[in-house]
Design a protein around this motif. Structure first.
Motif, PDB file in Angstrom:
ATOM      1  N   VAL A  11       0.850  -1.189   0.000  1.00 46.72           N
ATOM      2  CA  VAL A  11       0.000   0.000   0.000  1.00 46.72           C
ATOM      3  C   VAL A  11       0.888   1.242   0.000  1.00 46.72           C
ATOM      4  CG1 VAL A  11      -1.716   1.329   1.308  1.00 46.72           C
ATOM      5  CG2 VAL A  11      -1.923  -1.153   1.165  1.00 46.72           C
ATOM      6  N   VAL A  12       0.738   2.073  -1.034  1.00 49.69           N
ATOM      7  CA  VAL A  12       1.608   3.245  -1.182  1.00 49.69           C
ATOM      8  C   VAL A  12       0.760   4.515  -1.088  1.00 49.69           C
ATOM      9  CG1 VAL A  12       3.436   4.263  -2.578  1.00 49.69           C
ATOM     10  CG2 VAL A  12       2.908   1.831  -2.836  1.00 49.69           C
ATOM     11  N   ASP A  13       1.043   5.327  -0.092  1.00 47.13           N
ATOM     12  CA  ASP A  13       0.324   6.602   0.069  1.00 47.13           C
ATOM     13  C   ASP A  13       1.165   7.504   0.962  1.00 47.13           C
ATOM     14  OD1 ASP A  13      -3.117   7.270  -0.034  1.00 47.13           O
ATOM     15  OD2 ASP A  13      -1.658   8.678   0.803  1.00 47.13           O
ATOM     16  N   ASP A  14       1.246   8.783   0.607  1.00 47.16           N
ATOM     17  CA  ASP A  14       2.055   9.697   1.434  1.00 47.16           C
ATOM     18  C   ASP A  14       1.353  10.047   2.743  1.00 47.16           C
ATOM     19  OD1 ASP A  14       0.296  10.955  -0.418  1.00 47.16           O
ATOM     20  OD2 ASP A  14       1.168  12.897   0.056  1.00 47.16           O
ATOM     21  N   PHE A  15       0.034   9.844   2.802  1.00 44.44           N
ATOM     22  CA  PHE A  15      -0.693  10.115   4.044  1.00 44.44           C
ATOM     23  C   PHE A  15      -0.774   8.846   4.896  1.00 44.44           C
ATOM     24  CE2 PHE A  15      -2.315  13.660   1.501  1.00 44.44           C
ATOM     25  CZ  PHE A  15      -2.177  14.703   2.413  1.00 44.44           C
ATOM     26  N   ALA A  16      -0.161   8.907   6.078  1.00 46.44           N
ATOM     27  CA  ALA A  16      -0.172   7.745   6.971  1.00 46.44           C
ATOM     28  C   ALA A  16      -1.598   7.338   7.318  1.00 46.44           C
ATOM     29  CB  ALA A  16       0.608   8.074   8.246  1.00 46.44           C
ATOM     30  N   THR A  17      -2.473   8.333   7.456  1.00 44.77           N
ATOM     31  CA  THR A  17      -3.864   8.035   7.799  1.00 44.77           C
ATOM     32  C   THR A  17      -4.520   7.197   6.711  1.00 44.77           C
ATOM     33  OG1 THR A  17      -3.960  10.168   8.860  1.00 44.77           O
ATOM     34  CG2 THR A  17      -6.050   9.093   8.471  1.00 44.77           C
ATOM     35  N   MET A  18      -4.256   7.571   5.460  1.00 38.42           N
ATOM     36  CA  MET A  18      -4.878   6.824   4.356  1.00 38.42           C
ATOM     37  C   MET A  18      -4.323   5.405   4.291  1.00 38.42           C
ATOM     38  SD  MET A  18      -7.342   7.489   2.411  1.00 38.42           S
ATOM     39  CE  MET A  18      -8.164   6.261   1.387  1.00 38.42           C
ATOM     40  N   ARG A  19      -3.025   5.250   4.571  1.00 42.13           N
ATOM     41  CA  ARG A  19      -2.453   3.897   4.591  1.00 42.13           C
ATOM     42  C   ARG A  19      -3.157   3.069   5.662  1.00 42.13           C
ATOM     43  NH1 ARG A  19       2.586   6.758   4.400  1.00 42.13           N
ATOM     44  NH2 ARG A  19       3.176   6.076   6.488  1.00 42.13           N
ATOM     45  N   LYS A  20      -3.401   3.701   6.808  1.00 45.40           N
ATOM     46  CA  LYS A  20      -4.072   3.010   7.904  1.00 45.40           C
ATOM     47  C   LYS A  20      -5.513   2.652   7.529  1.00 45.40           C
ATOM     48  CE  LYS A  20      -3.736   3.608  12.901  1.00 45.40           C
ATOM     49  NZ  LYS A  20      -3.406   4.608  13.927  1.00 45.40           N
ATOM     50  N   VAL A  21      -6.184   3.601   6.863  1.00 46.61           N
ATOM     51  CA  VAL A  21      -7.568   3.360   6.426  1.00 46.61           C
ATOM     52  C   VAL A  21      -7.604   2.171   5.464  1.00 46.61           C
ATOM     53  CG1 VAL A  21      -9.453   4.308   5.013  1.00 46.61           C
ATOM     54  CG2 VAL A  21      -8.398   5.709   6.784  1.00 46.61           C
ATOM     55  N   ILE A  22      -6.686   2.173   4.488  1.00 48.04           N
ATOM     56  CA  ILE A  22      -6.678   1.082   3.497  1.00 48.04           C
ATOM     57  C   ILE A  22      -6.318  -0.245   4.183  1.00 48.04           C
ATOM     58  CG2 ILE A  22      -5.564   0.204   1.399  1.00 48.04           C
ATOM     59  CD1 ILE A  22      -5.299   3.119   0.465  1.00 48.04           C
ATOM     60  N   ARG A  23      -5.366  -0.187   5.105  1.00 49.83           N
ATOM     61  CA  ARG A  23      -4.999  -1.402   5.854  1.00 49.83           C
ATOM     62  C   ARG A  23      -6.226  -1.943   6.605  1.00 49.83           C
ATOM     63  NH1 ARG A  23      -0.515  -3.920   8.471  1.00 49.83           N
ATOM     64  NH2 ARG A  23       1.059  -2.469   7.698  1.00 49.83           N
ATOM     65  N   ASN A  24      -6.972  -1.045   7.254  1.00 54.91           N
ATOM     66  CA  ASN A  24      -8.181  -1.457   7.985  1.00 54.91           C
ATOM     67  C   ASN A  24      -9.223  -2.067   7.044  1.00 54.91           C
ATOM     68  OD1 ASN A  24      -7.098  -0.532  10.362  1.00 54.91           O
ATOM     69  ND2 ASN A  24      -8.310   1.344  10.465  1.00 54.91           N
ATOM     70  N   LEU A  25      -9.407  -1.408   5.888  1.00 56.27           N
ATOM     71  CA  LEU A  25     -10.394  -1.915   4.923  1.00 56.27           C
ATOM     72  C   LEU A  25      -9.963  -3.287   4.397  1.00 56.27           C
ATOM     73  CD1 LEU A  25     -11.199   1.328   2.853  1.00 56.27           C
ATOM     74  CD2 LEU A  25     -12.563   0.319   4.673  1.00 56.27           C
ATOM     75  N   LEU A  26      -8.659  -3.426   4.105  1.00 57.59           N
ATOM     76  CA  LEU A  26      -8.153  -4.722   3.615  1.00 57.59           C
ATOM     77  C   LEU A  26      -8.346  -5.809   4.669  1.00 57.59           C
ATOM     78  CD1 LEU A  26      -4.863  -3.557   1.835  1.00 57.59           C
ATOM     79  CD2 LEU A  26      -6.843  -4.623   0.722  1.00 57.59           C
ATOM     80  N   SER A  27      -8.112  -5.445   5.918  1.00 55.80           N
ATOM     81  CA  SER A  27      -8.295  -6.394   7.014  1.00 55.80           C
ATOM     82  C   SER A  27      -9.761  -6.851   7.094  1.00 55.80           C
ATOM     83  CB  SER A  27      -7.845  -5.739   8.321  1.00 55.80           C
ATOM     84  OG  SER A  27      -8.161  -6.564   9.407  1.00 55.80           O
ATOM     85  N   GLN A  28     -10.671  -5.886   6.909  1.00 55.77           N
ATOM     86  CA  GLN A  28     -12.111  -6.211   6.950  1.00 55.77           C
ATOM     87  C   GLN A  28     -12.503  -7.213   5.870  1.00 55.77           C
ATOM     88  OE1 GLN A  28     -14.724  -2.717   6.839  1.00 55.77           O
ATOM     89  NE2 GLN A  28     -13.272  -1.617   8.120  1.00 55.77           N
ATOM     90  N   VAL A  34      -0.035  -6.839   4.731  1.00 59.71           N
ATOM     91  CA  VAL A  34       0.051  -5.504   4.128  1.00 59.71           C
ATOM     92  C   VAL A  34       1.404  -4.862   4.451  1.00 59.71           C
ATOM     93  CG1 VAL A  34      -0.955  -3.181   4.083  1.00 59.71           C
ATOM     94  CG2 VAL A  34      -2.453  -5.178   4.267  1.00 59.71           C
ATOM     95  N   ILE A  35       2.049  -4.373   3.412  1.00 64.49           N
ATOM     96  CA  ILE A  35       3.313  -3.634   3.558  1.00 64.49           C
ATOM     97  C   ILE A  35       3.011  -2.194   3.164  1.00 64.49           C
ATOM     98  CG2 ILE A  35       5.732  -3.487   2.785  1.00 64.49           C
ATOM     99  CD1 ILE A  35       5.058  -6.160   4.108  1.00 64.49           C
ATOM    100  N   GLU A  36       3.578  -1.243   3.893  1.00 64.68           N
ATOM    101  CA  GLU A  36       3.289   0.163   3.592  1.00 64.68           C
ATOM    102  C   GLU A  36       4.525   0.894   3.058  1.00 64.68           C
ATOM    103  OE1 GLU A  36       1.494   2.269   6.842  1.00 64.68           O
ATOM    104  OE2 GLU A  36       0.166   0.591   7.356  1.00 64.68           O
ATOM    105  N   ALA A  37       4.284   1.839   2.166  1.00 62.70           N
ATOM    106  CA  ALA A  37       5.356   2.730   1.701  1.00 62.70           C
ATOM    107  C   ALA A  37       4.763   4.123   1.513  1.00 62.70           C
ATOM    108  CB  ALA A  37       5.937   2.225   0.388  1.00 62.70           C
ATOM    109  N   GLU A  38       5.593   5.155   1.749  1.00 58.52           N
ATOM    110  CA  GLU A  38       5.032   6.518   1.744  1.00 58.52           C
ATOM    111  C   GLU A  38       5.131   7.233   0.404  1.00 58.52           C
ATOM    112  OE1 GLU A  38       7.176   8.329   4.890  1.00 58.52           O
ATOM    113  OE2 GLU A  38       8.933   8.766   3.652  1.00 58.52           O
ATOM    114  N   ASP A  39       5.864   6.662  -0.527  1.00 60.37           N
ATOM    115  CA  ASP A  39       5.906   7.241  -1.879  1.00 60.37           C
ATOM    116  C   ASP A  39       6.478   6.211  -2.851  1.00 60.37           C
ATOM    117  OD1 ASP A  39       8.678   7.243  -1.569  1.00 60.37           O
ATOM    118  OD2 ASP A  39       8.720   9.323  -0.895  1.00 60.37           O
ATOM    119  N   GLY A  40       6.533   6.596  -4.118  1.00 60.97           N
ATOM    120  CA  GLY A  40       6.988   5.671  -5.136  1.00 60.97           C
ATOM    121  C   GLY A  40       8.424   5.206  -4.930  1.00 60.97           C
ATOM    122  N   VAL A  41       9.264   6.090  -4.446  1.00 63.69           N
ATOM    123  CA  VAL A  41      10.677   5.752  -4.244  1.00 63.69           C
ATOM    124  C   VAL A  41      10.817   4.644  -3.201  1.00 63.69           C
ATOM    125  CG1 VAL A  41      12.927   6.634  -3.496  1.00 63.69           C
ATOM    126  CG2 VAL A  41      11.450   8.063  -4.922  1.00 63.69           C
TER     127      VAL A  41
END
Lengths: 130, 154
Positions: A11-28, A34-41
């Motif tokens: 899950v790639v998003d610069d907003f930590a909140t959005m990463r958390k939201v997507i992680r929660n939705l995926l969990s549901q 789930v692995i998180e990254a804050e940008d493309g790099v």
């Protein structure tokens, strides 16, 4: 690539909140890996360091945007077949055309529910398997 | 500012908060704002270019945003911190995206920048356009927030 509930999703998003939201939705909807990254790099770094089965990436990010990240993924033979779901607040026509040309598997417009996310993922997986 | 810009932002705000936080705010009557003082404790601001020039800010009272983010994340938030500011940025981004999609159907193709967030009592909002902005007030069970829009058609 493993396309089941155990697949590892980046899950790639610069907003930590959005990463958390997507992680929660995926969990549901049953996806726990789930692995998180804050940008493309940093996402490219994650791709090189571990096996990733599916990518969910935001469009608007500093350093490397989602569309540039998508192009980098598709340009690398090691990652080019990984399904790529673009998350965006931009459902503007020009952006959709650009993403399709760059090889996006599908896109989802924020905000979205777990049910909508699940449908998008299942649709991509069906296509990959079919 | 043309009143046709009000509804896309009003509708987008309702849609985003209902989808993300299961909250249904009640909109009040829009009014003109002539100063640059924020009407909340934390604000997300985003600039627009393309068919229009301008910006939009979402300004939340503390209690209101704590409740909204608690609902979004499924955990109780107790103070305005980095996580709250992050969420305000994301909410601003989403409202902007949904509103711009609506405006596109009116033939206005608009691009947006990455949102910035300011917090603190009595902070100010600097819009790109110097004309008075329109405030769309909303009330939730946990306090008020406003959408503050200043847009000029090219």
């Amino acid at each position: 690539m493993d396309f089941d509930k155990k697949m590892r999703i980046l899950v790639v998003d610069d907003f930590a909140t959005m990463r958390k939201v997507i992680r929660n939705l995926l969990s549901q909807i049953g996806y726990q890996e789930v692995i998180e990254a804050e940008d493309g790099v940093s996402a490219l770094r994650e791709l090189r360091s571990q096996k990733i089965d599916f990518i969910i990436s935001d469009w608007n990010m500093p350093n490397m945007s989602g569309i540039d990240f998508l192009k980098a993924v598709r340009a690398d033979s090691k990652f080019s077949s990984i399904p790529f779901l673009m998350v965006t607040a931009e459902s503007l026509k020009d952006n959709v055309v650009e993403a399709v040309k760059a090889g996006v598997s599908n896109y989802i417009v924020k905000p979205f529910t777990a049910e909508v996310l699940n449908k998008k993922i299942e649709k991509i997986i069906e296509k990959m398997k079919g | 500012m043309n009143v046709k810009f009000i509804n896309p932002f009003l509708d987008a705000t309702l849609y985003v908060l209902k989808t993300m936080a299961s909250i249904e705010p009640v909109p009040g009557k829009p009014y003109l704002k002539k100063d640059n003082l924020a009407r909340g404790d934390v604000s997300g601001i985003i600039g627009f270019t393309g068919a229009v020039t301008g910006s939009m800010a979402l300004s939340f009272s503390e209690r209101c945003i704590l409740n909204i983010v608690s609902n979004i994340l499924g955990e109780t938030m107790r103070e305005i911190n980095g996580e709250i500011e992050d969420a305000v940025g994301e909410i601003t981004n989403m409202v902007s995206g949904v509103a711009r999609k609506d405006l596109e159907s009116l033939g206005l193709s608009i691009s947006a920048a990455i949102p910035t967030v300011i917090s603190g009592k009595n902070h100010s909002i600097s819009h790109i356009v110097s004309a008075p902005s329109i405030i769309i007030p909303f009330e939730t069970q946990e306090g008020p927030f406003v959408v503050d829009v200043s847009i000029k058609e090219k």
